[in-house]
Motif scaffolding. Structure first.
Motif: not given
Length: 440
Positions: A354-360, A374-381, A412-418
Motif C-alpha cells: 500500500l506504500a507502493d514498495n515493490v517486492w520481488i 524509484a528503484g532504490v533497493a532496501s530490504t532483502i529477505l 514476513f512483517s512489513s519490516t522484514g521480520a520472519a
C-alpha cells in the motif's frame, strides 16, 4: 502486459508489454448518484467539426460532460446549458454556453443525431459519437475538436471500465487516478484535434493495432452513414445489423456509442461485424479476417527479457520482473520505461504494498528483494525461503511467499521480520507456485 479492465484488471499476455486500451482502474466499482461541482467565474470558447465516415454531420446536438468522481455508475455532469448544433458543414462552436468546470475535472464531448451528409432534411437518431478530452483546464479558446468514428472508438475503449453509457462516465473518489490514466490513453490512441490515429502522446516505440481501430471505426460508420427508417421505426437496417451483433444479454444498443461500449466490455461479441467492412470503407487499412476478440492494446517494446509477472502501483505505473536479465522494467502511465534492480536472480513474482514498495521473489537465489517505485533497493529477505515462486501482501502489510523448493509458505512483517519460523508446511502444501490473500 495486458491491462484489460472489467473495471481495470491487470494481467500479462506475452513477452512484449501491452497496455490495454481500457484505462487503469485501481479500485472496485460501486454505484450511487452524485453531482460534479463546477464554478461559473469565467467562460471559454471551443470549436470543432463532426464527421461520419468522412462526411460532415449537420444538425447534431452537442453536449460537453464532466465525468463524475463520486461513485461508479453516477451521472456525468452536462456542462452546456444552451442548445448547440453543428451547421450544414458539420462545424460547431461553444461560446459562453457553459460554466468553467473545476480545473481537474475530466471532460468529454458527445454528438448525437444529425444528418451524415445524405441529401435532404434527414436525421439519424442512432448516431452518437464522442471524444475524450482530458482535464478541463486543458481547454482553451484555441481548442479545436474533431469528432468522428476514430475518436469514438479510442474514447470508448479507453473509458469503458468507467462507463455505463454516454451520460454515465464515473469513478469513485478513491480512484480518480485510474480515470485520469484512462483519459490520458485516449490521447495516446487518437488526436482529438485532427480525428486521426495515432494520438499526439503515443510514446516513442509504442505501437497501436491500427487495423483493428480502423475496422471498428468502419463498423460504426456502417450505421452512422445512414438515416432513420421504419425498419424498425427510428433505425436503419444498417444500424440493425450493427446493434444486433453487439447486443448483450441485458439489452440491445440503440446508438453507436452504446454499441461500441458493448463490444469493448464484451470483446467476444460481434466478431462477424468485420465482414461489413469493405475495401471502400472510410478508414484504412483494416483487418483482413475476423478477429479473435475486440480486446485492444497499446504495445510497448520496453526492454523486457523473459518477463515473469506484472504489478501496478497506486498511480498506475507498471512493474515487470525480467527473469532473463535479472532486472525490473518500470512503465509509467504515459509510456516512459526504465529498468532497475540490484541483487535480482531469476525474479519470478512481484507484489506491491500500500506504500507502493515493490517486492520481488527471486527463485534463483531464494530471496525476496524490496525496492521503492524509484528503484532504490532496501530490504532483502532470505529466512526460510527456498525457490520462491509467488508473493502476496495482506491488508496488514505482511508479506507471504510460496516456496516451491521446500513446499512451505513463509510470512514476513512489513519490516522484514520472519513470522513463520522457517515456513508453514501443513495443509498438504507441495511445490506451491501461486498464492492469494483472502480479503476476509
Amino acid at each position: 502486459m495486458l491491462i484489460q479492465n472489467t473495471y481495470r484488471v491487470l494481467c500479462i499476455l506475452a513477452t512484449v508489454p501491452v497496455l490495454a486500451i481500457t484505462g487503469c482502474s485501481l479500485s472496485s466499482p460501486m454505484t450511487g448518484s452524485a453531482t460534479v461541482p463546477v464554478t461559473s467565474t469565467s467562460v471559454i470558447a471551443i470549436q470543432g467539426h463532426i464527421h461520419g465516415g468522412q462526411q460532415p454531420v449537420s444538425g447534431a446536438a452537442i453536449q460537453l460532460y464532466a465525468a463524475s468522481k463520486t461513485g461508479y455508475g453516477t451521472a456525468s455532469l452536462p456542462l452546456i446549458s444552451a442548445t448547440v448544433k453543428s451547421d450544414v458543414n458539420g462545424f460547431f462552436s461553444i461560446t459562453g454556453d457553459y460554466p468553467t468546470c473545476q480545473p481537474s475535472d475530466l471532460v468529454y464531448i458527445v454528438a448525437i443525431g444529425g444528418n451524415p451528409g445524405i441529401a435532404g432534411t434527414q436525421n439519424n437518431s442512432a448516431l452518437a459519437m464522442m471524444a475524450g478530452l482530458g482535464r478541463c483546464d486543458s481547454l482553451t479558446s484555441s481548442t479545436f475538436i474533431q469528432i468522428n468514428e476514430l475518436t469514438t472508438v479510442a474514447s470508448v475503449w479507453a473509458l469503458s471500465p468507467f462507463m455505463s453509457d454516454l451520460t454515465h462516465v464515473a469513478t469513485s473518489s478513491t480512484n480518480v487516478q485510474g480515470l485520469t490514466n484512462a483519459f490520458a490513453a485516449v490521447n495516446e490512441i487518437v488526436n482529438t484535434s485532427t480525428g486521426t490515429v495515432p494520438g499526439p502522446f503515443l510514446p516513442t516505440g509504442a505501437t497501436l493495432p491500427v487495423d483493428e481501430i480502423n475496422t471498428l471505426a468502419d463498423i460504426l460508420a456502417v450505421c452512422i452513414n445512414t438515416v432513420d427508417s421504419t425498419s424498425p421505426v427510428g433505425q436503419s437496417s444498417s444500424c440493425n445489423s450493427v446493434f444486433s451483433a453487439s447486443k448483450t444479454v441485458a439489452s440491445t444498443p440503440t446508438n453507436t456509442i452504446q454499441a461500441a461500449l458493448d463490444l469493448a466490455q464484451n470483446p467476444a461479441l460481434g466478431l462477424t461485424l468485420s465482414s461489413l467492412v469493405s475495401g471502400q470503407a472510410p478508414f484504412q487499412p483494416t483487418l483482413t479476417a475476423a478477429p479473435n476478440s475486440w480486446v485492444m492494446a497499446i504495445n510497448y517494446a520496453a526492454g523486457l527479457a523473459a518477463p515473469a509477472a506484472i504489478g501496478a502501483d497506486s498511480k498506475g505505473n507498471l512493474f515487470v520482473p525480467n527473469a532473463g536479465s535479472n532486472s525490473i522494467t518500470k512503465l509509467t502511465t504515459n509510456g516512459v520505461w526504465s529498468t532497475f534492480g540490484v541483487g535480482l536472480n531469476s525474479p519470478s513474482a512481484i507484489a506491491i504494498d500500500l506504500a507502493d514498495n515493490v517486492w520481488i521473489a527471486n527463485v534463483g537465489n531464494s530471496t525476496v528483494s524490496e525496492y521503492t517505485t524509484a528503484g532504490v533497493a532496501s530490504t532483502i529477505l532470505s529466512n526460510g525461503l527456498n525457490s520462491p515462486r509467488a508473493i502476496a501482501i495482506d491488508a496488514g502489510g505482511n508479506i507471504w511467499v510460496a516456496n516451491s523448493g521446500n513446499s512451505t509458505v513463509s510470512e514476513f512483517s512489513s519490516t522484514g521480520a520472519a513470522l513463520s519460523s522457517g515456513g508453514f508446511s501443513s495443509g498438504g502444501i507441495n511445490q506451491p507456485v501461486g498464492i492469494a490473500i483472502d480479503p476476509k
